[in-house]
Design a protein around this motif. Structure first.
Motif, PDB file in Angstrom:
ATOM      1  N   PRO A  66       0.838  -1.203   0.000  1.00 43.23           N
ATOM      2  CA  PRO A  66       0.000   0.000   0.000  1.00 43.23           C
ATOM      3  C   PRO A  66       0.874   1.254   0.000  1.00 43.23           C
ATOM      4  O   PRO A  66       1.972   1.253   0.560  1.00 43.23           O
ATOM      5  CB  PRO A  66      -0.794  -0.122   1.302  1.00 43.23           C
ATOM      6  CG  PRO A  66       0.027  -1.008   2.171  1.00 43.23           C
ATOM      7  CD  PRO A  66       0.754  -1.947   1.262  1.00 43.23           C
ATOM      8  N   ALA A  67       0.410   2.317  -0.658  1.00 39.61           N
ATOM      9  CA  ALA A  67       1.179   3.553  -0.704  1.00 39.61           C
ATOM     10  C   ALA A  67       1.031   4.325   0.592  1.00 39.61           C
ATOM     11  O   ALA A  67       1.926   5.043   1.007  1.00 39.61           O
ATOM     12  CB  ALA A  67       0.720   4.418  -1.874  1.00 39.61           C
ATOM     13  N   THR A  68      -0.119   4.203   1.243  1.00 40.88           N
ATOM     14  CA  THR A  68      -0.356   4.984   2.453  1.00 40.88           C
ATOM     15  C   THR A  68      -1.086   4.145   3.484  1.00 40.88           C
ATOM     16  O   THR A  68      -1.594   3.071   3.184  1.00 40.88           O
ATOM     17  CB  THR A  68      -1.239   6.216   2.161  1.00 40.88           C
ATOM     18  OG1 THR A  68      -2.459   5.749   1.569  1.00 40.88           O
ATOM     19  CG2 THR A  68      -0.565   7.176   1.222  1.00 40.88           C
ATOM     20  N   GLY A  69      -1.131   4.668   4.701  1.00 38.76           N
ATOM     21  CA  GLY A  69      -1.938   4.067   5.754  1.00 38.76           C
ATOM     22  C   GLY A  69      -1.150   3.173   6.692  1.00 38.76           C
ATOM     23  O   GLY A  69       0.009   2.816   6.422  1.00 38.76           O
ATOM     24  N   GLY A 116      14.456  11.538  12.875  1.00 38.12           N
ATOM     25  CA  GLY A 116      14.304  12.675  11.973  1.00 38.12           C
ATOM     26  C   GLY A 116      13.727  12.223  10.641  1.00 38.12           C
ATOM     27  O   GLY A 116      12.788  12.826  10.108  1.00 38.12           O
ATOM     28  N   GLY A 117      14.283  11.134  10.130  1.00 37.39           N
ATOM     29  CA  GLY A 117      13.796  10.609   8.857  1.00 37.39           C
ATOM     30  C   GLY A 117      12.346  10.163   8.948  1.00 37.39           C
ATOM     31  O   GLY A 117      11.581  10.284   7.987  1.00 37.39           O
ATOM     32  N   ALA A 118      11.951   9.688  10.130  1.00 38.38           N
ATOM     33  CA  ALA A 118      10.584   9.210  10.310  1.00 38.38           C
ATOM     34  C   ALA A 118       9.569  10.321  10.050  1.00 38.38           C
ATOM     35  O   ALA A 118       8.448  10.055   9.611  1.00 38.38           O
ATOM     36  CB  ALA A 118      10.411   8.650  11.718  1.00 38.38           C
ATOM     37  N   VAL A 119       9.959  11.575  10.317  1.00 34.34           N
ATOM     38  CA  VAL A 119       9.060  12.694  10.047  1.00 34.34           C
ATOM     39  C   VAL A 119       8.668  12.689   8.562  1.00 34.34           C
ATOM     40  O   VAL A 119       7.480  12.741   8.208  1.00 34.34           O
ATOM     41  CB  VAL A 119       9.738  14.025  10.419  1.00 34.34           C
ATOM     42  CG1 VAL A 119       8.874  15.203   9.966  1.00 34.34           C
ATOM     43  CG2 VAL A 119       9.972  14.093  11.923  1.00 34.34           C
ATOM     44  N   PHE A 120       9.669  12.609   7.695  1.00 32.15           N
ATOM     45  CA  PHE A 120       9.397  12.598   6.245  1.00 32.15           C
ATOM     46  C   PHE A 120       8.589  11.365   5.859  1.00 32.15           C
ATOM     47  O   PHE A 120       7.610  11.442   5.129  1.00 32.15           O
ATOM     48  CB  PHE A 120      10.705  12.584   5.450  1.00 32.15           C
ATOM     49  CG  PHE A 120      11.531  13.805   5.663  1.00 32.15           C
ATOM     50  CD1 PHE A 120      11.106  15.040   5.210  1.00 32.15           C
ATOM     51  CD2 PHE A 120      12.751  13.718   6.322  1.00 32.15           C
ATOM     52  CE1 PHE A 120      11.866  16.167   5.406  1.00 32.15           C
ATOM     53  CE2 PHE A 120      13.513  14.842   6.518  1.00 32.15           C
ATOM     54  CZ  PHE A 120      13.078  16.069   6.064  1.00 32.15           C
ATOM     55  N   ILE A 121       9.056  10.222   6.373  1.00 41.12           N
ATOM     56  CA  ILE A 121       8.458   8.960   5.957  1.00 41.12           C
ATOM     57  C   ILE A 121       6.983   8.910   6.361  1.00 41.12           C
ATOM     58  O   ILE A 121       6.133   8.468   5.594  1.00 41.12           O
ATOM     59  CB  ILE A 121       9.246   7.781   6.581  1.00 41.12           C
ATOM     60  CG1 ILE A 121      10.687   7.801   6.092  1.00 41.12           C
ATOM     61  CG2 ILE A 121       8.582   6.453   6.269  1.00 41.12           C
ATOM     62  CD1 ILE A 121      10.848   7.760   4.598  1.00 41.12           C
ATOM     63  N   GLU A 122       6.698   9.373   7.583  1.00 41.69           N
ATOM     64  CA  GLU A 122       5.301   9.338   8.034  1.00 41.69           C
ATOM     65  C   GLU A 122       4.436  10.257   7.189  1.00 41.69           C
ATOM     66  O   GLU A 122       3.281   9.934   6.887  1.00 41.69           O
ATOM     67  CB  GLU A 122       5.219   9.720   9.511  1.00 41.69           C
ATOM     68  CG  GLU A 122       5.784   8.640  10.416  1.00 41.69           C
ATOM     69  CD  GLU A 122       5.741   9.041  11.886  1.00 41.69           C
ATOM     70  OE1 GLU A 122       5.091  10.047  12.213  1.00 41.69           O
ATOM     71  OE2 GLU A 122       6.377   8.339  12.687  1.00 41.69           O
ATOM     72  N   VAL A 123       4.992  11.405   6.793  1.00 45.24           N
ATOM     73  CA  VAL A 123       4.211  12.312   5.947  1.00 45.24           C
ATOM     74  C   VAL A 123       3.993  11.679   4.571  1.00 45.24           C
ATOM     75  O   VAL A 123       2.878  11.635   4.056  1.00 45.24           O
ATOM     76  CB  VAL A 123       4.917  13.673   5.821  1.00 45.24           C
ATOM     77  CG1 VAL A 123       4.247  14.525   4.747  1.00 45.24           C
ATOM     78  CG2 VAL A 123       4.885  14.398   7.154  1.00 45.24           C
ATOM     79  N   PHE A 153       4.076   8.546   3.602  1.00 44.12           N
ATOM     80  CA  PHE A 153       3.255   7.343   3.586  1.00 44.12           C
ATOM     81  C   PHE A 153       1.953   7.537   4.352  1.00 44.12           C
ATOM     82  O   PHE A 153       1.233   6.568   4.602  1.00 44.12           O
ATOM     83  CB  PHE A 153       4.012   6.147   4.180  1.00 44.12           C
ATOM     84  CG  PHE A 153       5.108   5.633   3.290  1.00 44.12           C
ATOM     85  CD1 PHE A 153       4.835   4.706   2.291  1.00 44.12           C
ATOM     86  CD2 PHE A 153       6.404   6.088   3.429  1.00 44.12           C
ATOM     87  CE1 PHE A 153       5.843   4.245   1.472  1.00 44.12           C
ATOM     88  CE2 PHE A 153       7.416   5.625   2.609  1.00 44.12           C
ATOM     89  CZ  PHE A 153       7.138   4.708   1.619  1.00 44.12           C
ATOM     90  N   ALA A 154       1.665   8.781   4.744  1.00 44.35           N
ATOM     91  CA  ALA A 154       0.466   9.111   5.494  1.00 44.35           C
ATOM     92  C   ALA A 154       0.286   8.189   6.696  1.00 44.35           C
ATOM     93  O   ALA A 154      -0.774   7.634   6.936  1.00 44.35           O
ATOM     94  CB  ALA A 154      -0.774   9.055   4.598  1.00 44.35           C
ATOM     95  N   LEU A 155       1.376   7.999   7.455  1.00 40.97           N
ATOM     96  CA  LEU A 155       1.303   7.195   8.673  1.00 40.97           C
ATOM     97  C   LEU A 155       0.984   8.123   9.842  1.00 40.97           C
ATOM     98  O   LEU A 155       1.648   9.153  10.006  1.00 40.97           O
ATOM     99  CB  LEU A 155       2.638   6.479   8.935  1.00 40.97           C
ATOM    100  CG  LEU A 155       3.151   5.545   7.844  1.00 40.97           C
ATOM    101  CD1 LEU A 155       4.540   5.032   8.208  1.00 40.97           C
ATOM    102  CD2 LEU A 155       2.195   4.382   7.665  1.00 40.97           C
TER     103      LEU A 155
END
Lengths: 282, 598, 313
Positions: free
Chosen positions: C162-165, C251-258, C260-262
């Motif tokens: 999945p791309a997001t969620g 820090g990277g998780a900030v980008f990744i969560e945005v 992948f809409a996590l």
């Protein structure tokens, strides 16, 4: 009563290294007194932890004495400031043990040798002239100036360090184990060079070593150190061949001689001595 | 490192001083990357004069055009020219990451120099703040900052510069601390140099290269964070920047996935160039651009070429017999031979001295017998026969099986030869359990007995100690106990007493002599000290520059050597030479003579 | 060892206090008129004054901080300026997502990096060359670019993931694994390369130490030496570098969560920053620092256990 004036006097010197956290302070030296006259070599001999290197570093101002006095040429230099130290550097110089780390690896020999000169105000041209003389004095090739320390062998580097020390024509050189990192054959030639320079310039040496035979070879007077205390002092010939103090005797007997038969005797004598002293202690 | 003392230290050819720059430019990746970075800077300067389409020129009729003559890389969803936006993006990028780099470098280098050179409270405080900064997730801090200052990328990047100071602080502080206690800095102090001149002359030179390497890395991090902030959309979205282009590409990723391609490539290319420049500089500095990634050839697989001349016969009753041994480093044309055909033998129960100065090849010969030559070293010719087995023909496994139980080793430096991470007891019992098959309890009691045997007063305590808790003399006794623990038939001792005080040396020699007599093992004693030779050896082999000079009984070598080199070595010994004559005719000196204290 | 642990624990607490102080004080001071900011331009002076009083912003700074701190310790981090939800509750909802990412990425990074780093140092050859290239790529490519390409290829074109969620682990382990696979890969690549490089170079350093030759002279197998002496001595640097890497992963998780809409702490931070929601952003900073401090503590304990000398300093 003195015929020759004293150059360096050390009186009741003590050095303490401060403790860290719960580690108690460590008294490296206690009640150290001696004197050196111009043209004289005083040998300091002792094992690791004896404080022999600390004495040299205190005189050079690299460690701060806790108590006692150091006088140079009659002047108290125990707590000399930076300005006084700069003036003193004209008179007191140093040759360190390790010829691999005592020369800046990124500076040419010329830069290394002219540094102490330019500090004392010699102009660049005269300094370079003097560097050529120095290289000749310590018998390094005249074209060594443009090279880096790593291009030289251990013995040659130690010659460079000696040249740096004598560049400003000092009156006292602290030699801190200058030959112990060198091969046997190199050791002898470097010691001979030091003697030769002393005879020509009347410079005094404070010569620190763990090796009784090296000390005997170069010193006029000898001090034996054990755990920060002087245990014996006197003429080199006396201290290094007929020591009085049991520790000096043990030091003397522990050094093996290059002769199987003699070494067997020495070994036996050492064992008896150790047995006798430990027997006394018990 | 024992190797360092063994490699000849004669005067090498003069190395040009510009070596670093030249080595750097010789690296094709480094050169290419430098050109890429220069190109980016040039573009940022000249882009207003290139006559490119307006990077912000919205034209919805031109939206989503494919690359073509009018738009080199096509247009985005608002019809803006992608090529033009990429080119203009260099300006924002250089300004933003430039601010970060300048601030972090200025603060980091200055505080690092002070903390490293002066130490004390400043060092403690500065280090604490740097540790604090390092444990902050930078991007979250920047998010918090933008809440306060609004969507200004330059203020965010200035803040990020402060967060990046540890990168410089740590490197500079470390380099300065390493140099501060070097003897040549002491020598400069003795020469009367002021602190400022010592820093300028002796310390800045050491710090320069690491700072440049770090600058390349920091710049690449700054670029990635700047584009990331823009991607998140929390900075001014009207400027043409690579991050803003990514942001648009991400929002339309399902419709036009191609939009992320060019800005990604641009960011990737510039960061990659920075990283590669840093790496190339590091390699040039360490001068190890070659040979680092070559596969290790295991010693056993290194084929020994058959000797051209038939090796002399091995003596019949020898435990160890070495014939025409040659040891070399490297391969092919770069091969350098350090031992040039040495032959010697050791009978069971015999003590053979291997004597020579540094560079004589004595230690290399010993390591060759053990099969433990340093990396790159190998037996290039000759034969090593141990108990009738040809060691050079054995595989790695068989060779390992001989060590410890048949051939054991005592090193020179006691403190660096015990594993700092394990207790002494563990280090002693593991070989006995694996090699002799002893149970844990048996190994333990044997280890305690051995520790008592080598003269350690409190074996239980030493057994439980870590290596850093014992003295050098004790550590050497522990190493001796370890060497004899599996009953070896041959013991190779490499300058075992050189690092010890002379009184401890005498005791350790006594111990070795007694152990040798008790066990009847043969010993090869590598040493430079003829006193040690006289004390313990039966026969002596003298080496010089990788060659054998002579072998004979200890009496003959020490009293009537047949070779002039041996005689020269003996003559240069200072033992029992005359003391220096006393030049003064009075008694004033180092206080009065013959004063011994109790 | 106990003293060592207590000292580490104390320094962790000091760190949390200092960071929370800086976050609370600097943010509220930096924004200036917080109440005006919350209420908007149309609010009257009286309304602003009332709001200031309500938020306790009329008190001196230090009083404000200690009020906040005592509330925070009892689990009250205030309410969001905008949703009026409890910050504490919001954090608790968001935490599992970020923890899933960080824990999986950290463990994966640790295991893979140690294996690859040691192998590369001992065997060299192609593994080593590949590691060098990957390390350069990992250094140069920001995680969000990796993520964008992973999304384009695996989610949009191939539709494998999945791309997001996000599906919580407690709901469906398989679904959880599917939703975090791409984010974990995007986050781990840089970290693995960096830590593996560090492990490789400290392994090479250890292999050159004298004691390795001595251990070899005892006739132990090479495999055993590498798995005991070398691994243990090289692990100190590797673990320390892993701890540093965890900060980068957060820090990277900030980008990744945005991307992948996590719904994790990182995307929460971005939302809070957009809305100038101070209580929320202070809460996120604190929560992330708590993760960093915990990881550092665990690593410190591991290092001290592996390396007896560390316990002394």
């Amino acid at each position: 009563m003195t015929n020759t004036p004293r150059l360096l006097e050390v009186d009741q010197l003590a050095v303490e290294y401060p403790g860290h956290g719960r580690k108690p302070a460590f008294r490296a030296l206690e009640e150290i007194s001696f004197a050196i006259r111009p043209g004289e070599t005083l040998g300091l001999v002792g094992e690791s932890g004896s404080g022999k290197t600390t004495i040299g570093r205190a005189i050079l101002g690299l460690v701060k004495p806790t108590a006692g006095h150091i006088r140079f040429d009659g002047k108290d230099i125990t707590h000399a400031g930076r300005h006084d130290r700069r003036n003193l550097s004209r008179d007191i110089q140093v040759v360190f043990q390790d010829p691999y780390t005592s020369l800046n690896p990124s500076m040419t020999v010329e830069d290394i040798l002219s540094e102490p000169l330019t500090i004392q105000g010699t102009n660049k041209k005269d300094a370079l002239e003097r560097v050529r003389g120095l290289l000749d004095r310590v018998r390094l090739p005249a074209n060594s100036g443009g090279r880096l320390p790593r291009e030289f062998s251990g013995g040659q580097r130690q010659r460079i360090a000696i040249a740096r020390a004598i560049a400003v024509k000092p009156r006292l050189i602290v030699c801190d184990e200058p030959v112990s990192a060198l091969d046997l054959t190199t050791q002898a030639t470097v010691l001979d060079l030091l003697v030769e320079i002393q005879e020509a310039t009347k410079v005094a040496y404070l010569f620190v070593s763990h090796d009784l035979s090296v000390i005997r070879h170069i010193s006029h007077n000898v001090i034996v150190l054990y755990k920060g205390h002087i245990v014996e002092q006197g003429r080199a010939a006396q201290v290094t061949s007929q020591p009085v103090h049991p520790y000096t005797q043990r030091l003397f007997m522990s050094a093996p001689v290059p002769n199987p038969a003699q070494q067997r005797e020495r070994r036996e004598a050492r064992r008896q001595l150790v047995a006798a002293t430990t027997g006394q202690a018990a | 490192m024992t190797l360092a003392t063994e490699v000849p230290t004669d005067v090498e050819p003069v190395v040009p001083r510009s070596g670093l720059v030249r080595r750097f430019l010789r690296n094709p990746l480094g050169l290419l990357s430098t050109l890429v970075l220069l190109a980016v800077i040039v573009i940022a300067v000249v882009v207003p004069f290139l006559g490119l389409p307006d990077p912000n020129g919205v034209n919805l009729r031109e939206a989503n055009r494919a690359p073509g003559a009018a738009h080199l890389l096509g247009t985005d969803g608002s019809g803006r020219d992608i090529f033009s936006r990429i080119m203009w993006g260099t300006q924002v990028l250089l300004a933003g990451s430039g601010i970060s780099l300048a601030i972090s470098m200025a603060i980091g280098v200055a505080t690092g120099l002070m903390a490293g050179y002066y130490g004390g409270w400043f060092d403690s405080v500065a280090s604490w703040f740097n540790n604090l900064t390092m444990s902050l997730p930078g991007i979250v801090v920047l998010l918090a900052v933008t809440t306060v200052v609004g969507p200004n990328v330059y203020i965010a990047m200035a803040t990020f510069g402060i967060l990046l100071t540890p990168a410089f602080f740590r490197v500079v502080r470390g380099a300065v601390q390493a140099v501060r206690n070097e003897l040549y800095v002491d020598a400069a102090r003795v020469s009367g140099l002021s602190d400022a001149r010592i820093i300028a002359r002796h310390i800045l030179t050491v710090v320069r290269a690491p700072v440049i390497i770090q600058a390349a890395r920091v710049a690449s991090i700054a670029i990635s964070v700047q584009a990331g902030l823009e991607l998140l959309g929390i900075t001014d979205s009207t400027v043409p920047s690579w991050g803003n282009m990514l942001n648009e590409g991400f929002r339309k990723i399902a419709l036009s996935p191609g939009l992320i391609l060019w800005p990604s490539l641009a960011i990737g290319l510039v960061s990659m160039a920075l990283i590669l420049v840093g790496n190339a500089l590091r390699d040039a500095l360490e001068d190890r651009g070659h040979g680092t990634t070559r596969a290790v050839r295991l010693p056993a697989r290194t084929a020994v070429e058959p000797s051209a001349t038939p090796a002399p016969a091995h003596p019949a009753n020898a435990l160890l017999s070495v014939q025409n041994l040659k040891v070399a480093y490297g391969t092919g044309s770069g091969q350098k031979e350090v031992v040039h055909g040495v032959s010697l033998h050791v009978a069971p129960g015999e003590v053979l001295g291997l004597v020579g100065e540094s560079g004589s090849g004595k230690t290399q010969t010993a390591f060759a017998v053990l099969g433990l030559l340093p990396e790159g070293g190998h037996v290039s010719d000759g034969s090593i026969l141990f108990d009738g087995k040809e060691l050079t023909a054995l595989g790695t496994k068989d060779r390992t099986a001989l060590r410890g139980t048949d051939i054991a080793y005592i090193p020179q430096e006691p403190m660096s030869n015990l594993d700092p991470a394990f207790r002494i007891g563990h280090q002693l019992t593991v070989p006995m359990r694996t090699r002799l098959g002893l149970s844990k309890a048996d190994a333990r009691s044997r280890a305690l007995a051995l520790l008592a045997r080598v003269g350690i007063a409190d074996p239980e305590k030493t057994f439980k100690s870590y290596p850093h808790e014992v003295s050098g003399g004790m550590a050497q006794r522990v190493l001796i106990a370890g060497a004899v623990s599996c009953n070896p038939r041959l013991l190779i001792a490499d300058e075992p007493t050189t690092a010890l005080d002379v009184t401890v040396q005498a005791e350790v020699l006594d111990l070795l002599r007694d152990l040798q007599r008790e066990t009847g093992m043969a010993v090869v004693m590598v040493t430079h000290n003829f006193g040690v030779v006289a004390d313990i050896c039966d026969r002596v082999a003298v080496m010089q520059s990788g060659r054998l000079v002579e072998v004979d009984t200890v009496e003959k070598i020490l009293t009537a050597p047949s070779q002039s080199y041996t005689q020269k070595l003996l003559d240069s010994m200072l033992e029992d030479g005359p003391a220096r004559p006393y030049p003064f005719d009075d008694d004033d000196s180092a206080a009065s003579p013959l004063k011994a204290k109790e | 060892m106990t003293i060592f642990l207590l000292r580490r624990l104390l320094s962790a607490v000091v760190l949390l206090v200092v960071v929370s102080f800086l976050a609370r004080v600097l943010l509220y001071q930096g924004i200036g008129d917080v109440a005006r900011n919350v209420l908007g331009e149309s609010a009257t002076e009286e309304q602003v004054a009332l709001k200031n009083q309500e938020l306790g912003l009329d008190q001196p700074l230090i009083v404000q901080y200690f009020d906040w701190l005592s509330n925070a310790i009892s689990g009250d981090l205030g309410v969001s300026f905008f949703s009026s939800q409890s910050v504490w509750d919001t954090l608790l909802i968001r935490l599992p997502v970020t923890l899933s990412l960080v824990v999986v990425v950290t463990l994966l990074t640790g295991v893979v990096a140690f294996a690859v780093g040691i192998y590369a140092a001992v065997r060299k050859g192609w593994v080593d060359r590949t590691l060098q290239i990957l390390a350069t790529l990992g250094d140069a490519l920001p995680p969000y670019i990796v993520a964008l390409f992973l999304v384009t290829f695996f989610a949009i074109q191939q539709k494998i993931f999945p791309a997001t969620g996000f599906i919580p682990l407690t709901e469906s382990p398989a679904g959880w694994a599917r939703t975090i696979t791409l984010p974990v890969i995007a986050l781990a690549i840089g970290g693995v390369a960096g830590v593996a490089q560090q492990v490789r170079s400290s392994t090479l350093g250890v292999l050159h130490h004298d004691y390795i030759r001595t251990v070899r002279s005892r006739g132990l197998s090479e495999r055993r030496i590498i798995l005991t002496s070398v691994l243990r001595n090289a692990s100190t640097n590797g673990l320390t570098s892993l701890a540093v890497q965890v900060v980068g992963i957060l820090g990277g998780a900030v980008f990744i969560e945005v991307l992948f809409a996590l719904p994790g702490l990182g995307s929460l931070a971005v939302e809070a920053a957009f809305r100038t929601d101070l209580p929320l952003i202070v809460g996120v900073v604190l929560a992330l620092m708590l993760i960093v401090v915990t990881v550092n503590l665990v690593v410190d304990i591991l290092v001290a256990w592996l390396n007896p000398k560390v316990r002394l300093s």
